[in-house]
Design a protein around this motif. Structure first.
Motif, short mmCIF file in Angstrom:
data_model
loop_
_atom_site.label_atom_id
_atom_site.label_comp_id
_atom_site.label_asym_id
_atom_site.label_seq_id
_atom_site.Cartn_x
_atom_site.Cartn_y
_atom_site.Cartn_z
N PHE A 142 0.83 -1.21 0.00
CA PHE A 142 0.00 0.00 0.00
C PHE A 142 0.87 1.26 0.00
CE2 PHE A 142 -4.55 -0.58 0.07
CZ PHE A 142 -4.67 -1.97 0.16
N ALA A 143 2.06 1.17 0.55
CA ALA A 143 2.96 2.33 0.57
C ALA A 143 3.72 2.45 -0.74
CB ALA A 143 3.94 2.19 1.73
N ASN A 144 3.43 1.54 -1.68
CA ASN A 144 4.08 1.54 -2.99
C ASN A 144 5.58 1.25 -2.90
OD1 ASN A 144 3.44 1.59 -5.66
ND2 ASN A 144 3.92 3.77 -5.95
N GLU A 145 5.99 0.57 -1.83
CA GLU A 145 7.40 0.18 -1.71
C GLU A 145 7.64 -1.14 -2.43
OE1 GLU A 145 7.46 2.26 2.66
OE2 GLU A 145 7.72 0.08 2.54
N GLU A 146 6.56 -1.87 -2.64
CA GLU A 146 6.67 -3.14 -3.35
C GLU A 146 5.54 -3.18 -4.38
OE1 GLU A 146 6.95 -6.71 -0.92
OE2 GLU A 146 5.78 -7.77 -2.42
N GLU A 147 5.89 -3.39 -5.67
CA GLU A 147 4.86 -3.42 -6.71
C GLU A 147 4.18 -4.78 -6.68
OE1 GLU A 147 5.31 -1.32 -10.90
OE2 GLU A 147 5.71 -3.45 -11.08
N ALA A 148 2.86 -4.78 -6.55
CA ALA A 148 2.11 -6.03 -6.50
C ALA A 148 0.66 -5.72 -6.83
CB ALA A 148 2.21 -6.66 -5.10
N PHE A 149 -0.12 -6.76 -7.12
CA PHE A 149 -1.55 -6.54 -7.32
C PHE A 149 -2.22 -6.44 -5.95
CE2 PHE A 149 -0.02 -8.65 -11.16
CZ PHE A 149 -0.36 -7.66 -12.07
N VAL A 150 -3.08 -5.45 -5.81
CA VAL A 150 -3.65 -5.14 -4.50
C VAL A 150 -5.17 -5.21 -4.55
CG1 VAL A 150 -3.92 -3.28 -2.82
CG2 VAL A 150 -1.67 -3.71 -3.84
N TYR A 151 -5.75 -4.46 -5.49
CA TYR A 151 -7.20 -4.30 -5.53
C TYR A 151 -7.56 -3.96 -6.97
CZ TYR A 151 -11.81 -2.62 -3.90
OH TYR A 151 -13.14 -2.44 -3.69
N SER A 152 -8.56 -4.63 -7.52
CA SER A 152 -8.80 -4.54 -8.97
C SER A 152 -9.38 -3.20 -9.43
CB SER A 152 -9.67 -5.70 -9.45
OG SER A 152 -8.90 -6.90 -9.43
N ARG A 153 -9.66 -2.28 -8.50
CA ARG A 153 -10.04 -0.94 -8.98
C ARG A 153 -8.86 -0.28 -9.67
NH1 ARG A 153 -9.93 3.09 -5.39
NH2 ARG A 153 -11.12 1.98 -3.82
N PHE A 154 -7.62 -0.66 -9.27
CA PHE A 154 -6.46 -0.02 -9.89
C PHE A 154 -5.34 -0.99 -10.28
CE2 PHE A 154 -4.30 -0.17 -5.82
CZ PHE A 154 -5.33 0.00 -4.90
N SER A 155 -5.47 -2.29 -10.01
CA SER A 155 -4.42 -3.21 -10.49
C SER A 155 -4.97 -4.63 -10.56
CB SER A 155 -3.19 -3.16 -9.57
OG SER A 155 -3.52 -3.53 -8.25
N ASN A 156 -4.84 -5.20 -11.74
CA ASN A 156 -5.33 -6.57 -11.96
C ASN A 156 -4.47 -7.18 -13.08
OD1 ASN A 156 -7.11 -8.38 -13.84
ND2 ASN A 156 -8.08 -8.48 -11.83
N PRO A 157 -4.05 -8.44 -12.94
CA PRO A 157 -3.14 -9.02 -13.94
C PRO A 157 -3.72 -9.06 -15.36
CG PRO A 157 -3.27 -10.42 -11.98
CD PRO A 157 -4.29 -9.34 -11.81
N THR A 158 -5.01 -9.38 -15.50
CA THR A 158 -5.58 -9.47 -16.85
C THR A 158 -5.63 -8.08 -17.49
OG1 THR A 158 -6.97 -11.27 -16.03
CG2 THR A 158 -7.49 -10.40 -18.20
N VAL A 159 -5.98 -7.07 -16.67
CA VAL A 159 -6.02 -5.70 -17.19
C VAL A 159 -4.60 -5.27 -17.56
CG1 VAL A 159 -6.63 -3.31 -16.66
CG2 VAL A 159 -8.09 -5.17 -15.84
N MET A 160 -3.63 -5.65 -16.73
CA MET A 160 -2.24 -5.27 -17.03
C MET A 160 -1.74 -5.93 -18.31
SD MET A 160 1.21 -5.44 -14.75
CE MET A 160 1.03 -3.98 -13.76
#
Ligand SMILES: Cc1ncc(COP(=O)(O)O)c(C=O)c1O
Length: 413
Positions: A56-74
């Protein structure tokens, strides 16, 4: 900047677009699927609270919540960026969502926009009504007169917005010239690339800073989903657009992203086949006595034919518009009646305002896609009552000719 990154696919450098269209995305999951996975999940689980905090602090890039990050969308975003030749892309819920998000990200009250008067009807309404409410002023100018764009520049001009070819008259604007005007004024140029797609035209190669898509059109290509995207530099996407997406939620659903992702795999062959049929149909329409004028950038009679051939990989695109006779002699009512007669006589074409489908679609722009415009706006955009737009699909051209002939041969001009 996060230290741990979402991995990239290990592909050779400099792959050509046709290969990128079927390959670019994310590495497969641990199961090694060949067709890209559809991740239908709203959120992602973290191994522990500290990792969640780092993510959540953006120190590690990962999928968190599909409102703003999702593997299929990426996967879709990476593939579309590769095809457009931009560093990054952000997918949105619709094409209008893409334009809205771009404007919310880049503009503020007091800013000025210059927009072609020939863009899609809802885009005109968005700038002239919705953004005007928030103090963003828009000047509408001729799509093709570069001098008008230059003269409209003000000290507070932040964005130039064009769509080329335009909907429905296929007017072509000079992207290189508009980019120069924008950049000299310290503004950005956004180009809606819906009609050509990266299969025919890559606006960033001509200097556009932002490329807009309605994925609803050719990217999906089979009329199944609503989708949109903005392609741009990593700096614009990461710093300007992503934070607005996170706060506003104009997110593309993973399912729709997956459909468009798979659509991209056949984009190039569909575009070339549909554009070739459109040119054949346009040439045939030019020879019909009941028709006053035909608009297709591939025709030698098109006012920007040479520019279109340079900008669009020598291809006119798959949209053909034409005006049925009756307008000049008898006034707008006869023109509208005649246009409705041709549309209603078809039995193959789908009567729908969508475009970019494998099924050929036919519509009367003045009463559908451009019906929310004022009469003055419609006139400025050249949308007359006799105008019909065809978005040519994969139907056989001979069947389409027979379909149109039914109405044309029984027309009262
Ligand atoms: C050129 C162009 N841009 C944008 C849009 C809006 O796209 P969407 O319907 O996906 O919101 C359309 C829709 O017809 C369009 O034709």
């Amino acid at each position: 900047m996060s230290s741990k990154k979402i991995p990239r696919l290990d592909l050779p450098a400099d792959l050509r677009p046709d290969t990128l269209a079927v390959r670019e995305g994310l590495p497969a999951s641990q199961w090694g699927e060949n067709s890209e996975a559809l991740y239908l999940t709203s959120s992602f689980v973290h191994p522990d609270a500290a990792t969640a905090a780092a993510r959540f602090a953006n120190e590690e890039e990962a999928f968190v919540y599909s409102r703003f990050s999702n593997p299929t969308v990426m996967m879709l975003e990476r593939r579309l960026a590769a095809l457009e030749g931009t560093q990054a892309c952000i997918a949105t819920a619709s094409g209008m969502g893409a334009i809205t998000m771009l404007c919310l990200s880049l503009l503020k009250a007091g800013d000025h926009v210059i927009c072609s008067q020939s863009v899609f009807g809802s885009t005109i309404v968005l700038f002239s009504r919705e953004f005007a409410k928030f103090g963003v002023d828009t000047t509408f100018v001729s799509q093709t007169d570069v001098g008008e764009w230059q003269r409209a520049i003000r000290p507070n001009t932040k964005l130039l917005f064009a769509e080329t070819p335009s909907n429905p008259l296929t007017e072509v604007c000079d992207i290189v010239a508009l980019a120069a005007i924008a950049h000299d004024a310290g503004a950005l140029l956004a180009v809606d690339n819906c009609f050509c797609t990266p299969a025919l035209q890559r606006p960033s190669e001509f200097g556009a800073d932002l490329v807009i898509h309605s994925g609803t059109k050719y990217l999906d290509g089979q009329g199944r989903v609503i989708a949109g995207a903005v392609c741009a530099s990593a700096q614009l996407v990461d710093e300007k657009l992503v934070p607005v997406m996170r706060s506003t939620g104009m997110t593309l659903s993973p399912f729709n992203a997956w459909v468009v992702l798979k659509g991209l795999e056949t984009l190039s062959i569909r575009m070339r086949a549909q554009a070739a049929s459109a040119l054949r149909l346009a040439q045939w329409l030019e020879g019909q006595t009941q028709i006053e004028r035909v608009f297709h950038p591939g025709l030698a009679s098109h006012p920007q034919h040479a520019l279109a051939m340079r900008q669009q990989s020598g291809c006119g695109g798959a949209v053909v518009s034409f005006i049925v006779k009756g307008q000049q002699q008898e006034g707008a009512d006869l023109a509208r009646r005649n246009a409705f007669h041709v549309i209603d006589s078809t039995r193959v074409c789908s009567i729908t305002a969508n475009l970019g489908d494998t099924k050929t679609t036919i519509t009367h722009p003045a009463s559908t896609s451009h019906s929310r415009l004022t009469e003055a706006q419609r006139q400025a955009a050249g949308i007359t009552q006799g105008l019909i737009r065809l978005a040519v699909g994969l139907d056989d051209v001979a069947d389409l000719q027979a379909d149109l002939r039914r109405g044309l041969d029984t027309l009262s001009t």
